[in-house]
Design a protein around this motif. Structure first.
Motif, short mmCIF file in Angstrom:
data_model
loop_
_atom_site.label_atom_id
_atom_site.label_comp_id
_atom_site.label_asym_id
_atom_site.label_seq_id
_atom_site.Cartn_x
_atom_site.Cartn_y
_atom_site.Cartn_z
N THR A 60 0.85 -1.18 0.00
CA THR A 60 0.00 0.00 0.00
C THR A 60 0.89 1.23 0.00
O THR A 60 1.61 1.50 0.96
N SER A 62 2.45 4.92 0.14
CA SER A 62 2.26 6.10 0.97
C SER A 62 1.84 7.28 0.11
O SER A 62 2.31 7.44 -1.02
N ARG A 63 0.99 8.12 0.65
CA ARG A 63 0.58 9.34 -0.04
C ARG A 63 1.32 10.56 0.48
O ARG A 63 0.98 11.69 0.12
N GLN A 375 2.30 1.48 -10.10
CA GLN A 375 1.09 1.50 -9.29
C GLN A 375 1.28 0.63 -8.05
O GLN A 375 1.94 -0.41 -8.09
N SER A 379 -4.67 2.43 -4.54
CA SER A 379 -4.93 3.36 -5.65
C SER A 379 -3.92 4.50 -5.67
O SER A 379 -4.27 5.66 -5.92
N THR A 380 -2.66 4.18 -5.42
CA THR A 380 -1.61 5.19 -5.40
C THR A 380 -0.55 4.86 -6.44
O THR A 380 -0.13 3.71 -6.56
N TYR A 382 3.07 6.44 -8.78
CA TYR A 382 4.22 7.33 -8.74
C TYR A 382 4.83 7.41 -10.13
O TYR A 382 4.93 6.41 -10.84
N THR A 399 3.21 11.86 -6.75
CA THR A 399 2.34 10.83 -6.17
C THR A 399 0.92 11.18 -6.59
O THR A 399 0.47 12.30 -6.39
N ASP A 401 -3.36 9.75 -7.46
CA ASP A 401 -4.43 8.79 -7.29
C ASP A 401 -4.65 8.09 -8.63
O ASP A 401 -4.94 8.74 -9.64
N THR A 402 -4.50 6.78 -8.65
CA THR A 402 -4.57 6.07 -9.93
C THR A 402 -5.98 6.02 -10.51
O THR A 402 -6.15 5.83 -11.71
N VAL A 408 -1.58 13.98 -5.32
CA VAL A 408 -1.71 13.91 -3.87
C VAL A 408 -0.41 14.30 -3.16
O VAL A 408 -0.42 14.59 -1.96
#
Length: 444
Positions: A60, A62-63, A375, A379-380, A382, A399, A401-402, A408
């Motif tokens: 998962t 990081s945002r 990805q 849903s993050t 880079y 970063t 949101d996919t 973000v």
């Protein structure tokens, strides 16, 4: 993946970057599997993360990341960094003298080891198994090292392997830019199948005066996937069926092809030919990607098209005009969200596979994509972008949101110029990217 300064500036910048790549390469240059075969799906163990070349991570993401460390590698970098489940990372470069294979500790950036291999290693990302042994190609061979950089074995091959993959039974599958397919034991380097020649092999007994081509022939054209490099990209492998896919430009052919082969494994392992699709106009600068269920292969040509191909038959399911030619592979999520790499006048966008067509999900035309996307869960995503134009534009790790494409987080790459050549995700969600000119940035 190119600096730009207007439409015509893009072409000049792309040409300049390709010239740089040609110069340094010419002069130098898995999917979840059983732990019983010693392969880990943690970290980023291969060039595109896993056997299907998904460029995705189950971590998962990081945002809110920030730069942890950066350091120069010592020479230009043309391929992704790979990352073991322990966080130890590996990257190759082009140097005139000294080391060209490096390993670093994720937390500190401290060098673990460096080795000198043949110059073609710059075209290959090391793959790493659960025991943190690495496997990497260079001009004329495939080599393995342990986590301290000590040599384990070396097997001679024809050409330069363009990164490798692990098979379902724990062997190492490599394909060289000259079209030789080899499957080798992970522990010894011994071939488990006879070499399979995609382009045939000269008969030196019948023609003793033939001069073998150099093992680095055509490497300078592999980055752009043009005619001088027959196999320019990393194979995508379906670990369930053993079927794998490569791009191939046969000498004299008007276009490149997507080729399907199969590795059988078992008591009588062999590599066999399945199908050929002559569909890649102008070649391809992208490694094939497989859908999560193995039914569809995604690949881009060099005239702006993203293609979806039936993995069993080679029939084209759909094409989508991206508006630019990707120079790097797409990121393909398990639910069919496809985010292409940047390219000549490339920007950031996402499409979704709808079966018989692709549907645009979102698009960020104001962003110049100067990297390749990755990805993660949550849903993050880079990638490296620039809001400015020109070769001296500042680079930023974006970063996003996919699902929506919304920004973000933004983190600069201090002092970085040009382009980046890969985005890799560490076992704790670290984000790594090397620049073409040879600096590694690590965000955490």
């Amino acid at each position: 993946m190119r600096g730009v300064s207007g439409r015509y500036g893009v072409a000049r910048s792309a040409t300049a970057v390709l010239a740089i790549i040609a110069a340094f390469v010419m002069t130098g240059c898995g999917a979840s599997t059983s732990s019983s075969v010693g392969i880990s799906d943690e970290g980023w163990p291969g060039i595109h993360a896993d056997a299907r070349n998904s460029d995705t991570s189950s971590v998962t993401g990081s945002r809110s990341i920030e730069l942890k460390w950066s350091r120069p590698i010592g020479g230009p970098v043309a391929a992704y960094a790979s990352i073991a489940s322990t966080g130890q990372l590996f990257v190759t470069t082009k140097t005139e003298n000294g080391c060209n294979l490096f390993s670093y500790e994720m937390d500190s950036g401290r060098m673990r080891f460096c080795n000198r291999l043949n110059p073609g290693v710059v075209a290959s990302t090391p793959i790493v198994d659960a025991a943190v042994n690495t496997y990497v190609g260079d001009s004329g061979g495939m080599s393995s090292f342990n986590d301290h950089g000590q040599p384990r074995w070396r097997t001679q091959v024809f050409g330069t392997p363009i990164s490798a993959q692990f098979t379902h039974d724990g062997n190492v599958l490599s394909v060289s830019q000259l079209g030789q397919v080899n499957v080798m034991e992970r522990q010894t380097g011994k071939r488990v199948t006879s070499p399979f020649e995609l382009l045939g092999h000269p008969d030196y007994l019948a023609n003793p005066n033939l001069v073998p081509p150099p093992d680095d022939q055509g490497l300078q054209e592999c980055f752009a996937g043009t005619a001088g490099c027959p196999v320019a990209n990393t194979p995508a492998l379906d670990v369930d069926s053993g079927r794998f896919f490569v791009t191939l430009w046969r000498p004299g052919a008007p276009n490149a092809s997507l080729i399907a082969l199969k590795y059988s494994g078992g008591d009588d392992p062999k590599v066999t030919y399945e199908w050929n699709a002559d569909i890649l106009e102008g070649g391809s600068a992208t490694s094939p990607n497989l859908s999560a269920d193995g039914s569809t292969v995604y690949v881009s040509d060099n005239v702006n098209k993203l293609l979806a191909v039936d993995a069993a038959t080679g029939a084209v399911k759909w094409t989508y005009d991206l508006g630019f030619t990707p120079l790097g592979s797409a990121s393909v999520s398990a639910d069919g969200l496809i985010i292409p790499a940047g390219g000549r006048d490339g920007h950031l966008l996402a499409v979704r596979d709808k079966g018989d067509h692709a549907e645009k999900v979102w698009e960020r035309t104001e962003l110049v994509q100067l990297g390749v996307p990755a990805q993660t869960a949550g849903s993050t995503g880079y990638t490296v972008v620039s809001k400015g134009r020109g070769e001296n534009a500042d680079l930023t790790m974006l970063t996003f949101d996919t699902e929506t494409g919304a920004t973000v987080d933004e983190d600069p790459l201090p002092g970085a110029k040009g382009i980046t050549v890969g985005t890799s995700i560490g076992p704790k969600g670290e984000v790594l990217t090397p620049t073409l000119i040879g600096e590694l940035f690590v965000f955490a």
